[in-house]
Design a protein around this motif. Structure first.
Motif, PDB file in Angstrom:
ATOM      1  N   GLY A 241       0.866  -1.180  -0.178  1.00 34.35           N
ATOM      2  CA  GLY A 241      -0.130   0.055  -0.067  1.00 34.35           C
ATOM      3  C   GLY A 241       0.882   1.437  -0.068  1.00 34.35           C
ATOM      4  N   THR A 242       1.901   1.191  -0.850  1.00 31.34           N
ATOM      5  CA  THR A 242       2.988   2.633  -0.548  1.00 31.34           C
ATOM      6  C   THR A 242       2.149   3.725  -1.349  1.00 31.34           C
ATOM      7  N   HIS A 243       2.649   4.727  -0.511  1.00 30.88           N
ATOM      8  CA  HIS A 243       1.969   6.209  -0.946  1.00 30.88           C
ATOM      9  C   HIS A 243       2.878   6.497  -2.335  1.00 30.88           C
ATOM     10  N   GLY A 244       2.871   7.845  -2.484  1.00 36.02           N
ATOM     11  CA  GLY A 244       3.293   8.314  -3.659  1.00 36.02           C
ATOM     12  C   GLY A 244       4.648   8.006  -3.989  1.00 36.02           C
ATOM     13  N   HIS A 245       5.482   7.554  -3.169  1.00 37.07           N
ATOM     14  CA  HIS A 245       6.839   7.418  -3.341  1.00 37.07           C
ATOM     15  C   HIS A 245       7.037   6.197  -4.163  1.00 37.07           C
ATOM     16  N   GLY A 246       6.233   5.117  -4.078  1.00 37.30           N
ATOM     17  CA  GLY A 246       6.303   3.944  -4.821  1.00 37.30           C
ATOM     18  C   GLY A 246       6.261   4.424  -6.304  1.00 37.30           C
ATOM     19  N   ILE A 247       5.241   5.064  -6.870  1.00 36.11           N
ATOM     20  CA  ILE A 247       5.245   5.639  -8.197  1.00 36.11           C
ATOM     21  C   ILE A 247       6.576   6.603  -8.589  1.00 36.11           C
ATOM     22  N   PHE A 248       6.897   7.318  -7.318  1.00 33.45           N
ATOM     23  CA  PHE A 248       8.177   7.989  -7.878  1.00 33.45           C
ATOM     24  C   PHE A 248       9.211   7.227  -8.073  1.00 33.45           C
ATOM     25  N   ILE A 249       9.499   6.145  -7.332  1.00 32.77           N
ATOM     26  CA  ILE A 249      10.671   5.429  -7.467  1.00 32.77           C
ATOM     27  C   ILE A 249      10.549   4.599  -8.861  1.00 32.77           C
ATOM     28  N   GLN A 250       9.511   4.204  -9.211  1.00 29.56           N
ATOM     29  CA  GLN A 250       8.957   3.575 -10.434  1.00 29.56           C
ATOM     30  C   GLN A 250       9.524   4.356 -11.609  1.00 29.56           C
TER      31      GLN A 250
END
Length: 445
Positions: A241-250
Motif C-alpha cells: 500500500g505504498t504512498h506516492g513514493h512507490g510511483i516516484f521510484i518507479q
C-alpha cells in the motif's frame, strides 16, 4: 482533576510505578537495568519481561475503574508535558491508550513507531517494544527493532542472534497472515512470500549457530547475512500500500538511467524533503529512496525539521552515501547549491483528523502553530520553486498527497503543481494521490 501541587509532589519521585503507587494505583515495576553497559546480563530476558509488562499494564488498567484511568492519564500527561516522562514510559502510555483511554489507533502507531528509534532506549527496552510491535502485527516496526539491535550490538554471539530472531518470528505469528489471506483480507502471494522471508531469516540464524564458535570475521559475516535478510523483509513489507513514493521510484528507475548515461560534471543528488518519521507499512519512504540512490550510485540527502528523526536516520544509515539535514525544507533548498536529478517532496502535512499529539507538537514547536493547509501549500510551493532551479532537463520531482478535485489541485502540491507546469514541467503520473513531474526544458523566468 488532581491538584497541581499533588502532581508536583508525585513528580519528585523518580520511578513511574512508585509515582502511581503514591496515588494508590499499583502496577508491576519494570526490570532493573544494570549500571554502565546495559548489554550485560541477560538483557534478552529483560526485554521479554518488558514486553510482558506492557500487556499486564494494559490488562490491569483496562479493567480498572474509570476514576483510576482518569488519574493515570492526568499524571502521565503532566509528566510528559513537563519533560519528566521517560521514552519507555511514553511508549507504554501510547501503546495502551486505545484500550485504556479509547484514543484512536493511529495515535498509538504514530507515536510508538517513532519512539522506538530513540537513542534513550536500552537494548532490553528496544527488544520489549519490538516484541510488542510484533505481537500487534506492526511487522515493519518489529523488523526495524530487530535490525537495530543486530546493528548496534554486533558483539552478541550467534546463540543470542538466533534467540532474538526466534523471539521476533514467533511473536509475529505470521500464520495469522496466511489465515487472513485465506479469508481474502490480504494478497495470497504476499502472505506466502512474507512467510518464506521470515523462515529464511530463522534458517540463516540457525545455520550460523550450528557452525560452533566462529572467529570475529565469521561473526561479522553472519551478522551481515542476517541484516541482508532483514532488508529483504523490509522491502517486502514496505511495498504494501505504498504512498506516492512507490510511483516516484518507479518513474525514476524508468527514466534516470538513460539520463545518467549522458551525464557529465558533478554527480547529481537525489533528495527527499520530509523524511519518514514513523515506521508504518506503506509510509516508510526514506529507506526505499535511499536504496534507489544507492542502486543508481548517487548521493542522497534527507531533509526534515524533526531533529530527533534526522539523528535517528543518520545513525541507522551511517554506512550509506547520504547526508541528513535538520531544517525546514523550503529554507534548506533556498541555499542548496548541488545539482539534483530527482526530488521527492513530502514535508509539511496537510490537515486531517489522524494526526497524533506527538506529530502535532512537532509543528507547533517549529512553525509556532498547529498543522494547517495554508502553511502546507506555501511550504511545498517554495520548496518546488527552489529545487527546480537545480534540476536538469529530464529530472524528476514528486509531490505526495496531491490530487485533482473537480479540476482543481488539492493537497500538498495545490500551489506547487500549477506553478511548475507553467515552468516547463510536465506531469507524467498523478496516481495514488501523488503527482510526478519531469522537466522537459530549461526554465524561463
Amino acid at each position: 482533576m488532581l491538584s497541581f501541587m499533588l502532581f508536583e509532589t508525585v513528580g519528585s519521585i523518580s520511578n513511574l510505578t512508585e509515582q502511581l503507587a503514591t496515588l494508590g494505583i499499583h502496577l508491576p515495576g519494570w526490570p532493573e537495568e544494570p549500571e554502565g553497559d546495559t548489554d550485560t546480563g541477560d538483557w534478552i530476558e529483560r526485554g521479554k519481561t518488558y514486553a510482558e509488562g506492557v500487556q499486564v499494564w494494559r490488562a490491569q488498567l483496562r479493567n480498572a475503574p474509570e476514576s483510576t484511568r482518569v488519574v493515570v492519564d492526568q499524571l502521565l500527561r503532566h509528566l510528559r508535558d513537563t519533560g519528566q516522562l521517560g521514552v519507555w514510559d511514553q511508549m507504554v502510555y501510547y501503546a495502551i491508550k486505545p484500550e485504556v483511554q479509547g484514543s484512536p489507533e493511529h495515535e498509538r502507531w504514530q507515536a510508538c513507531t517513532k519512539l522506538i528509534r530513540s537513542p534513550a532506549l536500552t537494548p532490553a527496552q528496544t527488544l520489549g517494544m519490538t516484541l510488542e510491535m510484533a505481537r500487534e502485527q506492526r511487522l515493519l516496526a518489529a523488523i526495524y527493532g530487530l535490525k537495530r539491535l543486530l546493528k548496534e550490538h554486533q558483539g552478541i554471539g550467534p546463540k543470542q542472534r538466533l534467540q532474538l530472531c526466534a523471539e521476533v518470528v514467533a511473536t509475529s505469528d505470521t500464520s495469522r497472515v496466511i489465515t487472513n489471506a485465506e479469508s481474502a483480507w490480504v494478497d495470497w502471494n504476499r502472505a506466502v512470500g512474507l512467510q518464506e522471508q521470515m523462515s529464511g531469516l530463522l534458517l540463516a540464524a540457525l545455520a550460523a549457530d550450528q557452525e560452533g564458535d566462529p572467529d570475529q570475521g565469521s561473526q561479522i559475516t553472519d551478522s551481515t547475512t542476517l541484516l541482508s535478510k532483514l532488508d529483504a523483509i523490509n522491502n517486502w513489507l514496505g511495498s504494501k500500500g505504498t504512498h506516492g513514493h512507490g510511483i516516484f521510484i518507479q518513474v525514476c528507475r524508468e527514466k534516470l538511467p538513460k539520463l545518467l548515461q549522458v551525464w557529465s560534471g558533478e554527480r547529481p543528488w537525489i533528495l527527499e524533503v520530509g523524511c519518514s518519521r514513523e515506521i508504518i507499512e506503506g509510509q516508510s519512504s526514506t529507506g526505499q529512496l535511499l536504496a534507489l540512490a544507492n542502486d543508481l550510485d548517487l548521493p542522497f540527502a534527507g531533509i526534515d525539521l524533526d531533529k530527533e528523526n534526522i539523528e535517528a536516520l543518520a545513525r541507522d544509515h551511517r554506512e550509506s552515501n547520504a547526508i541528513w539535514i535538520t531544517g525546514k525544507g523550503e529554507k534548506v533548498l533556498q541555499t542548496w547549491e548541488k545539482p539534483v536529478l530527482a526530488c521527492y517532496l513530502d514535508a509539511y502535512d496537510y490537515w486531517h483528523t489522524s494526526h497524533s499529539e506527538i506529530r502535532m507538537n512537532t509543528y507547533i514547536e517549529n512553525y509556532g502553530k498547529p498543522i494547517n493547509d495554508a502553511e502546507c501549500h506555501r511550504m511545498h510551493l517554495e520548496a518546488g520553486r527552489h529545487v527546480s532551479q537545480h534540476i536538469c532537463t529530464g529530472g524528476i520531482i514528486g509531490i505526495d498527497d496531491t490530487w485533482r478535485n473537480n479540476g482543481t489541485w488539492s493537497g500538498k502540491g495545490s500551489l506547487a503543481v500549477p506553478w511548475l507546469t507553467k515552468k516547463e514541467w510536465q506531469i507524467t503520473s498523478e496516481t495514488n494521490k501523488a503527482v510526478i513531474m519531469q522537466k522537459i526544458s530549461i526554465e524561463h523566468e
